[in-house]
Design an enzyme around this catalytic site. Structure first.
Site, PDB file in Angstrom:
ATOM      1  N   GLU A  35      51.131  42.660  43.210  1.00 12.89           N
ATOM      2  CA  GLU A  35      50.662  43.595  42.173  1.00 12.89           C
ATOM      3  C   GLU A  35      50.282  44.938  42.798  1.00 12.89           C
ATOM      4  O   GLU A  35      50.204  45.069  44.033  1.00 12.89           O
ATOM      5  CB  GLU A  35      49.461  43.006  41.440  1.00 12.89           C
ATOM      6  CG  GLU A  35      48.240  42.812  42.326  1.00 12.89           C
ATOM      7  CD  GLU A  35      46.930  42.977  41.578  1.00 12.89           C
ATOM      8  OE1 GLU A  35      46.751  44.032  40.934  1.00 12.89           O
ATOM      9  OE2 GLU A  35      46.087  42.073  41.656  1.00 12.89           O
ATOM     10  N   LYS A 169      37.341  36.406  40.343  1.00 16.93           N
ATOM     11  CA  LYS A 169      36.206  37.140  40.875  1.00 16.93           C
ATOM     12  C   LYS A 169      34.905  36.608  40.301  1.00 16.93           C
ATOM     13  O   LYS A 169      34.802  36.340  39.112  1.00 16.93           O
ATOM     14  CB  LYS A 169      36.362  38.623  40.542  1.00 16.93           C
ATOM     15  CG  LYS A 169      37.352  39.299  41.474  1.00 16.93           C
ATOM     16  CD  LYS A 169      37.546  40.750  41.125  1.00 16.93           C
ATOM     17  CE  LYS A 169      38.501  40.934  39.977  1.00 16.93           C
ATOM     18  NZ  LYS A 169      39.903  40.756  40.276  1.00 16.93           N
TER      19      LYS A 169
HETATM   20  N1  PSU Z   1      41.703  41.594  42.228  1.00 17.41           N
HETATM   21  C1  PSU Z   1      41.281  42.527  43.110  1.00 17.41           C
HETATM   22  N2  PSU Z   1      41.308  43.828  42.753  1.00 17.41           N
HETATM   23  C2  PSU Z   1      41.788  44.213  41.537  1.00 17.41           C
HETATM   24  C3  PSU Z   1      42.249  43.221  40.606  1.00 17.41           C
HETATM   25  C4  PSU Z   1      42.182  41.943  41.010  1.00 17.41           C
HETATM   26  O1  PSU Z   1      40.866  42.195  44.215  1.00 17.41           O
HETATM   27  O2  PSU Z   1      41.833  45.402  41.286  1.00 17.41           O
HETATM   28  C5  PSU Z   1      42.863  43.640  39.293  1.00 17.41           C
HETATM   29  C6  PSU Z   1      44.077  42.741  39.034  1.00 17.41           C
HETATM   30  O3  PSU Z   1      45.191  43.589  38.862  1.00 17.41           O
HETATM   31  C7  PSU Z   1      43.753  41.996  37.775  1.00 17.41           C
HETATM   32  C8  PSU Z   1      42.916  43.030  37.070  1.00 17.41           C
HETATM   33  O4  PSU Z   1      44.899  41.606  37.066  1.00 17.41           O
HETATM   34  O5  PSU Z   1      42.076  43.503  38.138  1.00 17.41           O
HETATM   35  C9  PSU Z   1      42.174  42.447  35.921  1.00 17.41           C
HETATM   36  O6  PSU Z   1      41.755  43.471  35.081  1.00 17.41           O
HETATM   37  P1  PSU Z   1      41.245  43.153  33.593  1.00 17.41           P
HETATM   38  O7  PSU Z   1      40.020  42.305  33.784  1.00 17.41           O
HETATM   39  O8  PSU Z   1      40.953  44.502  32.988  1.00 17.41           O
HETATM   40  O9  PSU Z   1      42.363  42.421  32.880  1.00 17.41           O
END
Ligand code: PSU
Ligand code: MN
Length: 314
Positions: A35, A169
């Site tokens: 990603e 996370k």
């Molecule tokens: N994990 C990380 N850093 C990030 C993300 C995940 O260590 O920036 C990102 C990923 O791209 C994940 C996104 O899909 O955060 C999730 O965002 P949201 O909760 O807005 O869907």
């Protein structure tokens, strides 16, 4: 590095393969999707570019080929040249693209990085079965009031890609995240541990639904998922190496503080995850970033081994 358009894909999304990825496809070599939101919104420059390059190198060292995904100039890039990766890492106006945003970025020609959800869409369109990231998005704390549930969970329910992550996370509500994954029919497999990992920490305190220790066992699971109809992904929860972890009890206070900061400042929607990650970086004086880098690299290596095992499994 020159790039080629896949003529077969013209009826689908406007895919643009890097030369390295196009060659790997032609030769039937194992591929791992990566990603790019972690590059534009997850880590500060220049660590983001450095990490992206190291993660790609880790995958090559395992004998697989990295395919970093991003939306650039109206094309959905599958694999980035060195210069393109640099351009993305330095961009200050990149759009964080989840499922809802990807077509907008492509239709308007804006620079967009892809979240887990959008990267799964791209990987599937490109015929890539395995994808490595840091941590997936999930159910946010207070979701019963905010309704903030990451589109990553919906994507895992619908798109047949194997996502290797260090769990979710710990700033999320992990029990609710696991409940939604179960409801939506997503197998969650911890790699080499009985505990569900919590990104910076090896153990969230929650048991993982299932455990597998070998890439070949995971590859057999992927084959069986396809045999059962091919809908939906698989989440491989791979704990951060012990030497790099920040134990959960140490992280708890930091995470609480960062979540409260976000609430006080009225941070909502797409900004929540990037804001909290950077607050945690400040509060830990950069230690969280070192852990983040280590876990992404660890996930990339496992994903490369799973991709190879997947090809070898008949
Ligand atoms: N994990 C990380 N850093 C990030 C993300 C995940 O260590 O920036 C990102 C990923 O791209 C994940 C996104 O899909 O955060 C999730 O965002 P949201 O909760 O807005 O869907
Ligand atoms: Mn959200």
């Amino acid at each position: 590095m020159s790039q080629t358009t896949d003529r077969n894909a013209l009826a689908g999304p406007p895919l643009l393969f890097s030369e390295e990825v196009a060659d790997a496809r032609a030769q039937g070599r194992p591929l791992v999707a990566l990603e790019s939101t972690i590059i534009t919104h997850g880590m500060p420059w220049p660590k983001n570019a450095e990490t992206a390059r190291m993660v790609e190198a880790d995958i090559r060292a395992e004998g697989a080929v990295p395919a970093t995904v991003a939306a650039l100039d109206g094309k959905l890039h599958i694999g980035l040249s060195e210069g393109t990766l640099e351009r993305l890492a330095e961009a200050t106006d990149a759009m964080k693209c989840s499922r809802a945003d990807l077509a907008i970025a492509l239709a308007t020609g804006r620079t967009g990085s892809t979240t887990v959800a959008a990267t799964m869409m791209a990987a599937h369109a490109a015929g890539i079965a395995v994808f490595a990231t840091g941590g997936i998005g999930g159910v946010h704390r207070g979701a019963e009031a905010s309704f903030d549930v990451s589109a990553d969970l919906d994507e895992l329910a619908r798109t047949p890609v194997c996502v290797v992550a260090a769990g979710a996370k710990a700033l999320l509500d992990l029990p609710k995240t696991l409940e939604v994954l179960e409801t939506r029919g997503v197998p969650v497999i911890a790699h080499g541990t009985d505990a569900f990992p919590a990104f910076w920490s090896r153990d969230s305190g929650l048991p993982a639904p299932f455990r597998m220790d070998e890439p070949h066992a995971i590859a057999r699971l992927l084959h069986m998922r396809r045999a059962l109809g091919g809908h939906g992904g698989v989440l491989i929860a791979n704990p951060v190496p012990e030497a790099d972890e920040i134990p959960a009890d140490e992280m708890a206070a930091v995470i609480d503080k960062a979540v409260q900061m976000a609430a006080r400042r009225g941070i909502a929607g797409k900004q929540v995850t990037p804001f909290i990650l950077s607050a945690i970086y400040e509060l830990t004086q950069g230690r969280s970033l070192a852990t983040n880098i280590a876990l992404v690299r660890n996930n990339a290596r496992l994903a490369a081994r799973i991709a190879a095992a997947d090809l070898a499994t008949g």
